[in-house]
Write an enzyme that holds these catalytic residues in place. Structure first.
Site, short mmCIF file in Angstrom:
data_model
loop_
_atom_site.label_atom_id
_atom_site.label_comp_id
_atom_site.label_asym_id
_atom_site.label_seq_id
_atom_site.Cartn_x
_atom_site.Cartn_y
_atom_site.Cartn_z
N CYS A 132 0.78 -1.24 0.00
CA CYS A 132 0.00 0.00 0.00
C CYS A 132 0.82 1.30 0.00
O CYS A 132 0.36 2.29 -0.55
CB CYS A 132 -1.03 0.00 1.12
SG CYS A 132 -0.36 -0.46 2.72
N LYS A 209 -6.39 -9.16 11.11
CA LYS A 209 -6.34 -7.72 10.93
C LYS A 209 -7.72 -7.23 10.52
O LYS A 209 -8.23 -7.60 9.46
CB LYS A 209 -5.32 -7.37 9.85
CG LYS A 209 -5.19 -5.89 9.59
CD LYS A 209 -4.12 -5.60 8.57
CE LYS A 209 -4.01 -4.11 8.32
NZ LYS A 209 -2.97 -3.81 7.33
N ARG A 219 -2.37 6.03 8.09
CA ARG A 219 -2.47 6.24 6.64
C ARG A 219 -2.01 7.62 6.22
O ARG A 219 -1.43 7.78 5.15
CB ARG A 219 -3.90 5.97 6.16
CG ARG A 219 -4.23 4.49 6.26
CD ARG A 219 -5.59 4.16 5.72
NE ARG A 219 -5.94 2.79 6.08
CZ ARG A 219 -7.16 2.28 6.01
NH1 ARG A 219 -8.15 3.03 5.56
NH2 ARG A 219 -7.39 1.04 6.35
N GLU A 247 -8.56 -17.72 10.56
CA GLU A 247 -7.40 -17.02 10.02
C GLU A 247 -6.10 -17.53 10.66
O GLU A 247 -5.11 -17.78 9.99
CB GLU A 247 -7.51 -15.50 10.28
CG GLU A 247 -8.53 -14.78 9.41
CD GLU A 247 -8.03 -14.55 7.98
OE1 GLU A 247 -6.93 -14.99 7.63
OE2 GLU A 247 -8.78 -13.91 7.21
N LYS A 262 -4.68 -7.25 15.34
CA LYS A 262 -4.60 -5.82 15.11
C LYS A 262 -5.96 -5.28 14.72
O LYS A 262 -6.60 -5.89 13.87
CB LYS A 262 -3.59 -5.60 13.97
CG LYS A 262 -3.49 -4.20 13.45
CD LYS A 262 -2.60 -4.22 12.26
CE LYS A 262 -2.53 -2.82 11.70
NZ LYS A 262 -1.78 -2.75 10.49
N SER A 288 -2.09 3.10 15.39
CA SER A 288 -1.96 4.56 15.42
C SER A 288 -3.14 5.26 16.10
O SER A 288 -2.94 6.19 16.88
CB SER A 288 -1.77 5.09 14.00
OG SER A 288 -2.85 4.68 13.17
N TYR A 327 3.49 2.46 19.51
CA TYR A 327 4.23 3.71 19.28
C TYR A 327 4.66 4.34 20.60
O TYR A 327 5.45 5.27 20.61
CB TYR A 327 3.36 4.68 18.48
CG TYR A 327 2.94 4.12 17.13
CD1 TYR A 327 3.80 4.18 16.03
CD2 TYR A 327 1.71 3.48 16.97
CE1 TYR A 327 3.43 3.64 14.80
CE2 TYR A 327 1.33 2.93 15.75
CZ TYR A 327 2.21 3.01 14.67
OH TYR A 327 1.84 2.47 13.47
C1 PBG Z 1 -1.13 -1.45 5.76
C2 PBG Z 1 -0.97 -1.21 7.20
C3 PBG Z 1 -1.79 -0.44 7.99
C4 PBG Z 1 -1.26 -0.44 9.25
C5 PBG Z 1 -0.11 -1.21 9.23
N1 PBG Z 1 0.05 -1.69 7.94
C6 PBG Z 1 -2.99 0.35 7.64
C7 PBG Z 1 -4.05 -0.22 6.83
O1 PBG Z 1 -4.27 -1.43 6.76
O2 PBG Z 1 -4.72 0.60 6.23
C8 PBG Z 1 -1.85 0.29 10.40
C9 PBG Z 1 -0.95 0.55 11.55
C10 PBG Z 1 -1.43 1.61 12.47
O3 PBG Z 1 -2.55 2.16 12.34
O4 PBG Z 1 -0.66 1.93 13.35
N2 PBG Z 1 -0.73 -2.68 5.29
ZN ZN Z 2 -1.07 -2.61 3.07
#
Ligand code: PBG
Ligand code: ZN
Length: 342
Positions: A132, A209, A219, A247, A262, A288, A327
């Protein structure tokens, strides 16, 4: 007082749970969940072409780093007892296929080589494996058109992910962490690592996830917001719990070494269920949004940040996670060292 009650009093002790709460020393001695710096993983953004550090707007206190700054950061983390980092790359160029993700001289590959050259075995380097940040459309996979609709193609994506993981292993990553949620990617990555001789490179898959609102700040930090649609066609539905077991089961059968859940805080039931079903190590990613919520409340004076982080991390460990990605890792370690935690 009747005779029988009096008799009872003499023969049965009065249970007082408060006995073990009366001092910090006793509370520490008998605490069920503990959070040590060595059980934490610090996520770090490395940005190509950056000189120095750059603050991340949506994540107060977090910064994007150049490779040189990354080396300084790792040294500080090690001094504080944090021994594992999770690297996210921000490339100079994006394209439709995310090809800079597996460039031998890409930002993550160079960063890993430098960290390993300087710190060797002392630090555990984990790399995020996804597309991404590298695709112009911002999705975690290859986009194709089917029946006039744009979809994320599972099977071509896992081949690319295997290439990315291999390029990270070649650079010296200890653990690769696929975060894309395509089916079969753990198997594709394991096969590609093994056939190139990287049998000791571990996989920490983002097995569970959820399609969460809590990724918002990330993002904007990583410039990885999807340009169209959302990630619900590949990430899990927040309403589902049992699906998480499927999963995890699949990822274990494909050869993952660690499973990840997550986000963490709103999904403690998921962590706990997986803990009860499987013996595999569990990592929980406090994302985040979880970080920024606490930061913003603290900035407004509505919450005691140190206490909130302490409580949050212990909740995640109590639910059954072995390691927490947060973090707040660096700050937590500093507060702990300085005796500022409850
Ligand atoms: C994307 C990815 C994301 C995060 C880690 N890897 C965001 C998403 O899936 O849109 C989020 C991590 C965070 O919010 O701290 N592969
Ligand atoms: Zn991604």
């Amino acid at each position: 007082m009747s005779e029988s009650i009096e008799l009872e009093r003499r023969h049965f002790p009065i249970i007082r749970l408060r006995r073990l709460r009366k001092s910090k020393v006793i509370r520490d001695l008998t605490a069920e969940a503990k959070v040590t710096p060595s059980s934490l993983i610090m996520p770090i953004f490395v940005k190509d072409g950056l000189d120095g550090r750059e603050p991340i707007d949506g994540m107060p206190g977090q910064e994007r780093l150049s490779i040189r700054e990354l080396l300084k950061e790792v040294s500080e983390l090690l001094d504080l007892g944090i021994k594992a980092i999770l690297l996210f790359g921000i490339p100079l160029r994006k394209d439709e296929l995310g090809s800079s993700a597996y460039d031998r001289n890409g930002i993550v590959q160079r960063a890993v080589r430098e960290v390993k050259k300087n710190f060797g075995e002392e630090v555990v380097v984990i790399t995020d494996v996804c597309l991404c940040q590298y695709t112009s459309h911002g999705h975690c996979g290859i986009v194709i058109e089917k029946d006039m609709k744009k979809i994320i193609d599972n099977d071509s994506t896992i081949e690319v992910l295997a290439k990315i993981a291999l390029s990270h292993a070649e650079a010296g990553a200890d653990i690769v962490a696929p975060s894309d949620m395509m089916d079969g990617r753990v198997w594709a990555i394991r096969r590609s690592l093994d056939s190139a001789g990287y049998t000791d490179t571990a996989i920490m898959s983002y097995s569970v996830k959820y399609a969460s609102s809590l990724y918002g700040p990330f993002r904007s930090a990583a410039y990885s917001k999807p340009a169209f649609g959302d990630r619900r066609s590949y990430q899990m539905d927040p309403r589902n719990l049992r699906e998480a077991l499927r999963e995890v089961e699949l990822d274990i059968s494909e050869g993952t070494d660690i499973v990840m859940v997550k986000p963490a805080s709103w999904y403690l039931d998921v962590i706990s269920l997986i803990r009860n079903y499987f013996d595999i190590p569990i990592a929980a990613y406090s994302v985040s949004g979880e970080y920024t919520m606490i930061k913003l409340m603290a900035e407004k004076g509505l919450i005691d940040e140190k206490q909130a982080v302490w409580e949050q991390l212990h909740s995640i460990r109590r639910a059954g996670a072995d390691t927490v990605i947060t973090y707040h890792a660096k700050e937590y370690a500093r507060w702990l060292r300085d005796g500022q935690l409850p």
